[in-house]
Design a protein around this motif. Structure first.
Motif, PDB file in Angstrom:
ATOM      1  N   ILE A   7       3.651   7.857   2.118  1.00  0.00           N
ATOM      2  CA  ILE A   7       4.273   7.267   3.452  1.00  0.00           C
ATOM      3  C   ILE A   7       5.796   5.948   2.498  1.00  0.00           C
ATOM      4  N   ASP A   8       6.765   6.616   2.268  1.00  0.00           N
ATOM      5  CA  ASP A   8       7.707   6.042   2.205  1.00  0.00           C
ATOM      6  C   ASP A   8       8.189   4.720   3.025  1.00  0.00           C
ATOM      7  N   ASP A   9       8.732   3.838   2.061  1.00  0.00           N
ATOM      8  CA  ASP A   9       9.636   2.606   2.312  1.00  0.00           C
ATOM      9  C   ASP A   9       8.700   2.089   3.413  1.00  0.00           C
ATOM     10  N   SER A  10       7.636   2.417   3.245  1.00  0.00           N
ATOM     11  CA  SER A  10       6.719   1.157   4.439  1.00  0.00           C
ATOM     12  C   SER A  10       6.702   0.014   4.456  1.00  0.00           C
ATOM     13  N   PHE A  11       6.801  -0.610   5.423  1.00  0.00           N
ATOM     14  CA  PHE A  11       5.385  -1.970   5.588  1.00  0.00           C
ATOM     15  C   PHE A  11       4.682  -2.738   5.541  1.00  0.00           C
TER      16      PHE A  11
ATOM     17  N   GLU B  88       6.906   1.349  13.328  1.00  0.00           N
ATOM     18  CA  GLU B  88       7.732   1.790  12.730  1.00  0.00           C
ATOM     19  C   GLU B  88       6.968   1.277  10.463  1.00  0.00           C
ATOM     20  N   ILE B  89       5.955   0.516  10.977  1.00  0.00           N
ATOM     21  CA  ILE B  89       4.920   0.976   9.267  1.00  0.00           C
ATOM     22  C   ILE B  89       5.363   2.049   8.672  1.00  0.00           C
ATOM     23  N   TRP B  90       5.431   3.267   9.155  1.00  0.00           N
ATOM     24  CA  TRP B  90       5.030   4.473   8.595  1.00  0.00           C
ATOM     25  C   TRP B  90       6.723   4.973   8.746  1.00  0.00           C
ATOM     26  N   PRO B  91       7.816   4.229   8.486  1.00  0.00           N
ATOM     27  CA  PRO B  91       9.202   4.650   8.935  1.00  0.00           C
ATOM     28  C   PRO B  91       9.614   6.866   8.338  1.00  0.00           C
ATOM     29  N   LYS B  92       8.589   7.322   6.931  1.00  0.00           N
ATOM     30  CA  LYS B  92       9.423   8.303   6.626  1.00  0.00           C
ATOM     31  C   LYS B  92       8.159   9.128   5.220  1.00  0.00           C
TER      32      LYS B  92
ATOM     33  N   LYS C  41       9.011  -1.410  -1.588  1.00  0.00           N
ATOM     34  CA  LYS C  41       8.661  -2.213  -0.126  1.00  0.00           C
ATOM     35  C   LYS C  41       9.498  -3.621  -0.556  1.00  0.00           C
ATOM     36  N   ARG C  42       8.595  -3.819   1.328  1.00  0.00           N
ATOM     37  CA  ARG C  42       9.848  -4.811   1.838  1.00  0.00           C
ATOM     38  C   ARG C  42       8.830  -5.862   2.244  1.00  0.00           C
ATOM     39  N   PRO C  43       9.360  -6.759   2.626  1.00  0.00           N
ATOM     40  CA  PRO C  43       8.315  -7.967   3.780  1.00  0.00           C
ATOM     41  C   PRO C  43       7.680  -7.721   4.465  1.00  0.00           C
TER      42      PRO C  43
ATOM     43  N   VAL D 272       0.986  -1.005  -0.338  1.00  0.00           N
ATOM     44  CA  VAL D 272      -0.287  -0.107   0.262  1.00  0.00           C
ATOM     45  C   VAL D 272       1.153   0.836   0.163  1.00  0.00           C
ATOM     46  N   ALA D 273       0.703   2.262  -0.848  1.00  0.00           N
ATOM     47  CA  ALA D 273       1.111   3.362  -1.245  1.00  0.00           C
ATOM     48  C   ALA D 273       0.359   4.329   0.049  1.00  0.00           C
TER      49      ALA D 273
END
Length: 285
Positions: free
Chosen positions: A149-153, A238-242, A266-268, A135-136
């Motif tokens: 949200i960038d680099d989100s889990f 931590e789901i929303w890093p930046k 995206k990461r796992p 999800v973006a």
């Protein structure tokens, strides 16, 4: 012939459907709109839908795929998340038999829904399965674009062949969970201040964190300070890093090469599993 059905939960943010629905309409067999028969939100607030919206929907439904499903979805004492989960299960029952069930919110926009449907048709699971995708999430609208949200889990359950939900769209007990690269753009927090207040007061997570404090944070973020925000998801930081900035309108962003390539970042969703597990245990207790 494989049957794919989609369902929307229609509430205070119904106008966003005008962006979401055209992106899926041609690729599913049936579409259901669930709306509270008494005009209430999950929190018991009043839900006022402009009659012109239903006129727009009728005109848009050229193939007569859409069924309006009205029922009592607000239950006093059940809590907002309990009402949401109950409505999703009732909607799934109303949708009848299908190979794949997709539940989508009004403010969720598939970047390439045709590709997602083709992947569903090619996948033939032998057990109850839920498909989670990246999800973006849009966090705020600025004069020239949007903060995202960038680099989100973050992931969402977008489809299942076994629609038995125990926490919003999630089945944490029975279904095998698969994580795909398909991307969804979530309007989410990119709304006016009044709409954000309405969301915080009525959505399924309204009792899960300090909404007043989070609104103050959201309200203070602008184009000058967003780079300083780190790890700020209200339920699991931590789901929303930046944050990052995307220039343009919603339609321009949806059709941009930049967004189509965004999924490669995206990461796992390892944290996501623990988040749902903790929230589910909290609700059970």
């Amino acid at each position: 012939m494989m049957t794919i059905k989609a369902g929307y939960l229609i509430s205070y943010d119904y106008e966003f459907v005008k962006t979401s629905l055209p992106r899926i309409y041609d690729f599913v067999d049936e579409i259901y709109f669930a709306v509270d028969a008494e005009g209430k939100t999950w929190a018991g607030g009043l839900l006022d839908i402009d009659p012109q919206f239903w006129e727009w929907l009728k005109a848009f439904d050229k193939d007569q795929k859409i069924t309006i499903y009205k029922d009592q979805f607000y239950v006093p004492g059940l809590g907002a998340m309990g009402c949401e989960t109950r409505e999703r299960n009732l909607l799934a029952q109303k949708m009848g038999k299908a190979d794949w069930y997709i539940q989508i919110d009004a403010d969720e926009y598939y970047v390439d829904f045709e590709a997602f449907v083709e992947a569903l048709k090619a996948h033939k699971p032998v057990k109850p399965t839920s498909i989670y995708c990246s999800v973006a999430t849009l966090f705020k609208e600025l004069p020239e674009g949007f903060l995202l949200i960038d680099d989100s889990f973050e992931t969402l359950c977008l489809a299942t062949n076994h629609p038995v939900y125990d926490l919003a769209r999630n089945n944490n007990a029975e279904n095998e969970k698969l994580y795909w690269d398909n991307l969804l753009l979530h309007q989410s927090w990119a709304r006016s201040a009044d709409e954000i207040q309405q969301k915080l007061n009525n959505w399924g997570h309204k009792d899960d964190f300090n909404t007043k404090s989070f609104f103050k944070l959201w309200d203070a973020i602008d184009e000058h300070n967003y780079n300083f925000l780190r790890n700020f998801h209200p339920l699991d930081s931590e789901i929303w890093p930046k944050l990052t900035f995307f220039k343009g309108t919603i339609d321009e962003i949806l059709n941009s090469a930049e967004l189509k390539n965004f999924k490669t970042k995206k990461r796992p969703p390892l944290k996501q599993k623990s988040f749902f597990s903790k929230l589910w245990k909290k609700l059970k207790s």
